[in-house]
Scaffold this motif. Structure first.
Motif, PDB file in Angstrom:
ATOM      1  N   UNK A  50      28.661  95.754 -49.324  1.00 17.11           N
ATOM      2  CA  UNK A  50      29.523  96.569 -50.177  1.00 17.11           C
ATOM      3  C   UNK A  50      29.382  98.055 -49.856  1.00 17.11           C
ATOM      4  N   UNK A  51      28.126  98.528 -49.760  1.00 15.89           N
ATOM      5  CA  UNK A  51      27.934  99.973 -49.515  1.00 15.89           C
ATOM      6  C   UNK A  51      28.598 100.405 -48.217  1.00 15.89           C
ATOM      7  N   UNK A  52      28.491  99.547 -47.217  1.00 17.20           N
ATOM      8  CA  UNK A  52      29.050  99.876 -45.906  1.00 17.20           C
ATOM      9  C   UNK A  52      30.578  99.890 -45.975  1.00 17.20           C
ATOM     10  N   UNK A  53      31.139  98.957 -46.703  1.00 16.88           N
ATOM     11  CA  UNK A  53      32.605  98.947 -46.857  1.00 16.88           C
ATOM     12  C   UNK A  53      33.069 100.237 -47.539  1.00 16.88           C
ATOM     13  N   UNK A  55      31.559 103.126 -47.704  1.00 15.58           N
ATOM     14  CA  UNK A  55      31.344 104.292 -46.833  1.00 15.58           C
ATOM     15  C   UNK A  55      32.419 104.364 -45.756  1.00 15.58           C
ATOM     16  N   UNK A  56      32.733 103.232 -45.157  1.00 13.39           N
ATOM     17  CA  UNK A  56      33.756 103.246 -44.099  1.00 13.39           C
ATOM     18  C   UNK A  56      35.132 103.537 -44.688  1.00 13.39           C
ATOM     19  N   UNK A  57      35.412 102.960 -45.840  1.00 12.26           N
ATOM     20  CA  UNK A  57      36.718 103.227 -46.467  1.00 12.26           C
ATOM     21  C   UNK A  57      36.889 104.725 -46.708  1.00 12.26           C
ATOM     22  N   UNK A  58      35.790 105.394 -47.084  1.00 15.34           N
ATOM     23  CA  UNK A  58      35.876 106.823 -47.375  1.00 15.34           C
ATOM     24  C   UNK A  58      36.104 107.654 -46.115  1.00 15.34           C
ATOM     25  N   UNK A  59      35.606 107.203 -44.971  1.00 16.67           N
ATOM     26  CA  UNK A  59      35.721 108.084 -43.804  1.00 16.67           C
ATOM     27  C   UNK A  59      36.775 107.667 -42.791  1.00 16.67           C
ATOM     28  N   UNK A  60      37.386 106.520 -42.969  1.00 11.13           N
ATOM     29  CA  UNK A  60      38.442 106.110 -42.045  1.00 11.13           C
ATOM     30  C   UNK A  60      39.815 106.250 -42.696  1.00 11.13           C
ATOM     31  N   UNK A  61      40.888 106.159 -41.899  1.00  8.88           N
ATOM     32  CA  UNK A  61      42.232 106.391 -42.445  1.00  8.88           C
ATOM     33  C   UNK A  61      42.541 105.490 -43.640  1.00  8.88           C
ATOM     34  N   UNK A  62      43.337 106.026 -44.554  1.00 11.57           N
ATOM     35  CA  UNK A  62      43.533 105.361 -45.846  1.00 11.57           C
ATOM     36  C   UNK A  62      44.494 104.180 -45.767  1.00 11.57           C
ATOM     37  N   UNK A  63      45.191 104.008 -44.641  1.00  7.99           N
ATOM     38  CA  UNK A  63      46.087 102.842 -44.573  1.00  7.99           C
ATOM     39  C   UNK A  63      45.392 101.598 -44.019  1.00  7.99           C
ATOM     40  N   UNK A  64      44.068 101.650 -43.901  1.00  6.78           N
ATOM     41  CA  UNK A  64      43.320 100.443 -43.531  1.00  6.78           C
ATOM     42  C   UNK A  64      43.156  99.571 -44.768  1.00  6.78           C
ATOM     43  N   UNK A  65      43.356  98.266 -44.583  1.00  7.86           N
ATOM     44  CA  UNK A  65      43.080  97.293 -45.647  1.00  7.86           C
ATOM     45  C   UNK A  65      41.694  96.723 -45.391  1.00  7.86           C
ATOM     46  N   UNK A  66      40.796  96.914 -46.362  1.00  2.83           N
ATOM     47  CA  UNK A  66      39.405  96.483 -46.186  1.00  2.83           C
ATOM     48  C   UNK A  66      39.167  95.130 -46.841  1.00  2.83           C
ATOM     49  N   UNK A  67      38.616  94.212 -46.069  1.00  6.49           N
ATOM     50  CA  UNK A  67      38.265  92.890 -46.594  1.00  6.49           C
ATOM     51  C   UNK A  67      36.755  92.761 -46.703  1.00  6.49           C
ATOM     52  N   UNK A  68      36.317  91.976 -47.669  1.00  7.63           N
ATOM     53  CA  UNK A  68      34.884  91.730 -47.835  1.00  7.63           C
ATOM     54  C   UNK A  68      34.585  90.285 -47.445  1.00  7.63           C
ATOM     55  N   UNK A  69      33.569  90.095 -46.583  1.00  8.39           N
ATOM     56  CA  UNK A  69      33.299  88.755 -46.043  1.00  8.39           C
ATOM     57  C   UNK A  69      31.857  88.307 -46.247  1.00  8.39           C
ATOM     58  N   UNK A  70      31.062  89.068 -47.019  1.00  2.00           N
ATOM     59  CA  UNK A  70      29.649  88.710 -47.173  1.00  2.00           C
ATOM     60  C   UNK A  70      29.363  88.093 -48.532  1.00  2.00           C
ATOM     61  N   UNK A  71      28.119  87.713 -48.738  1.00  3.27           N
ATOM     62  CA  UNK A  71      27.715  87.221 -50.057  1.00  3.27           C
ATOM     63  C   UNK A  71      27.727  88.398 -51.029  1.00  3.27           C
ATOM     64  N   UNK A  72      28.466  88.256 -52.112  1.00  4.79           N
ATOM     65  CA  UNK A  72      28.658  89.367 -53.047  1.00  4.79           C
ATOM     66  C   UNK A  72      27.699  89.231 -54.224  1.00  4.79           C
ATOM     67  N   UNK A  73      26.804  90.212 -54.351  1.00  2.00           N
ATOM     68  CA  UNK A  73      25.860  90.208 -55.472  1.00  2.00           C
ATOM     69  C   UNK A  73      26.562  90.698 -56.721  1.00  2.00           C
ATOM     70  N   UNK A  75      25.729  92.589 -59.109  1.00  2.00           N
ATOM     71  CA  UNK A  75      25.624  94.012 -59.489  1.00  2.00           C
ATOM     72  C   UNK A  75      26.493  94.925 -58.612  1.00  2.00           C
ATOM     73  N   UNK A  76      27.157  94.356 -57.598  1.00  5.05           N
ATOM     74  CA  UNK A  76      28.022  95.167 -56.725  1.00  5.05           C
ATOM     75  C   UNK A  76      29.511  94.922 -56.975  1.00  5.05           C
ATOM     76  N   UNK A  77      29.813  93.958 -57.833  1.00  2.18           N
ATOM     77  CA  UNK A  77      31.218  93.562 -58.010  1.00  2.18           C
ATOM     78  C   UNK A  77      32.072  94.735 -58.465  1.00  2.18           C
ATOM     79  N   UNK A  80      32.950  97.234 -55.856  1.00  2.00           N
ATOM     80  CA  UNK A  80      33.782  96.751 -54.753  1.00  2.00           C
ATOM     81  C   UNK A  80      35.262  96.642 -55.142  1.00  2.00           C
ATOM     82  N   UNK A  81      35.531  96.195 -56.361  1.00  3.05           N
ATOM     83  CA  UNK A  81      36.895  95.774 -56.708  1.00  3.05           C
ATOM     84  C   UNK A  81      37.980  96.816 -56.437  1.00  3.05           C
TER      85      UNK A  81
END
Ligand SMILES: *Cc1c(COP(=O)(O)O)cnc(C)c1O
Length: 226
Positions: A50-53, A55-73, A75-77, A80-81
């Motif tokens: 989640x943290x990495x997603x 961080x990357x969302x903040x520094x890369x272009x805003x028209x990227x669609x970010x998907x999450x593919x890991x085990x979601x804890x 306390x991070x939900x 992420x949403x």
């Protein structure tokens, strides 16, 4: 052409006739390589933390669609949403309930896939196949208004046995088709079958994958082939 653009071109040519879409798995990759894929036209990227997603969302272009593919804890939900376009990895009824609850509180509808355990390895995450239809039945009855259930995801065994891997993908595909025929009318977004990674995407495509999640074959193709 840079090596990432070249690999992307090759992969898109392979995917074209199948209609499947490429999810570029950017975990562990340098920013430079991620940008190469972006500049070559890729717009869907995925992270397993989640943290990495975020961080990357903040520094890369805003028209990227970010998907999450890991085990979601749990306390991070909440973090992420608001950031995520699709969560591939809903691996328990409790997690689905939590995503639903937090989405409703935030006034969101979150796109999710149910992750099904299809591999031989015991430690991998995912719903057991027999849990899937009953959970989808609850979705179809309107129990989770804060989520849009978009389909199923699975990861095959880490092995080099094509028969084994093909059998696992085939089983998931059968379950997907069964679910779609039972609940498709009430779950109109149930269209995606996320399976296949760099090592097994060809088999996944043969079995009807609509989303292939590729890291090394896209970002490190030059290293792999040199
Ligand atoms: C890392 C990862 C991938 C991509 O793996 P590659 O073998 O590099 O293509 C795909 N799916 C999930 C869930 C992953 O964690």
């Amino acid at each position: 052409m840079n090596p990432v653009a070249a690999a992307l071109d090759r992969l898109n040519n392979l995917l074209g006739p199948t209609g499947a879409r490429l999810v570029a798995v950017s975990k562990y990759q340098s920013d430079e390589r991620v940008i190469m894929a972006y500049e070559a036209g890729q717009r869907i990227f995925a992270e397993n933390r989640v943290q990495e997603l975020l961080a990357k969302k903040a520094r890369f272009p805003s028209d990227i669609e970010w998907h999450f593919i890991g085990h979601l804890q749990s306390n991070k939900v909440r973090m992420l949403l608001p950031a995520v376009g699709l969560i591939h990895s809903v691996d328990s009824p409790a997690l689905l309930e939590q995503i639903n609850h937090e989405s409703l509180r935030m006034g969101l509808q979150t796109n999710v896939l149910l992750q099904v355990h299809i591999a031989q390895e015991e430690h991998k995450f995912g719903l057991k196949a027999p849990e899937v239809l009953p959970l989808l039945n609850r979705c179809a009855e309107g129990a989770f208004e804060g989520v849009r259930v978009g389909g199923l995801m699975g990861m095959a065994s880490l092995c080099h046995d094509d028969l084994q891997i093909g059998g696992e993908f085939s089983g998931l595909s059968t379950l997907f088709n069964e679910a779609k025929s039972r609940f498709g009318a009430r779950l109109p977004d149930f269209n995606e079958l996320s399976m296949g990674m760099s090592g097994d995407y060809a088999l996944a495509l043969q079995h009807g994958s609509t989303l292939v999640r590729m890291g090394s074959a896209l970002f490190e193709a030059d290293a792999l082939h040199s």
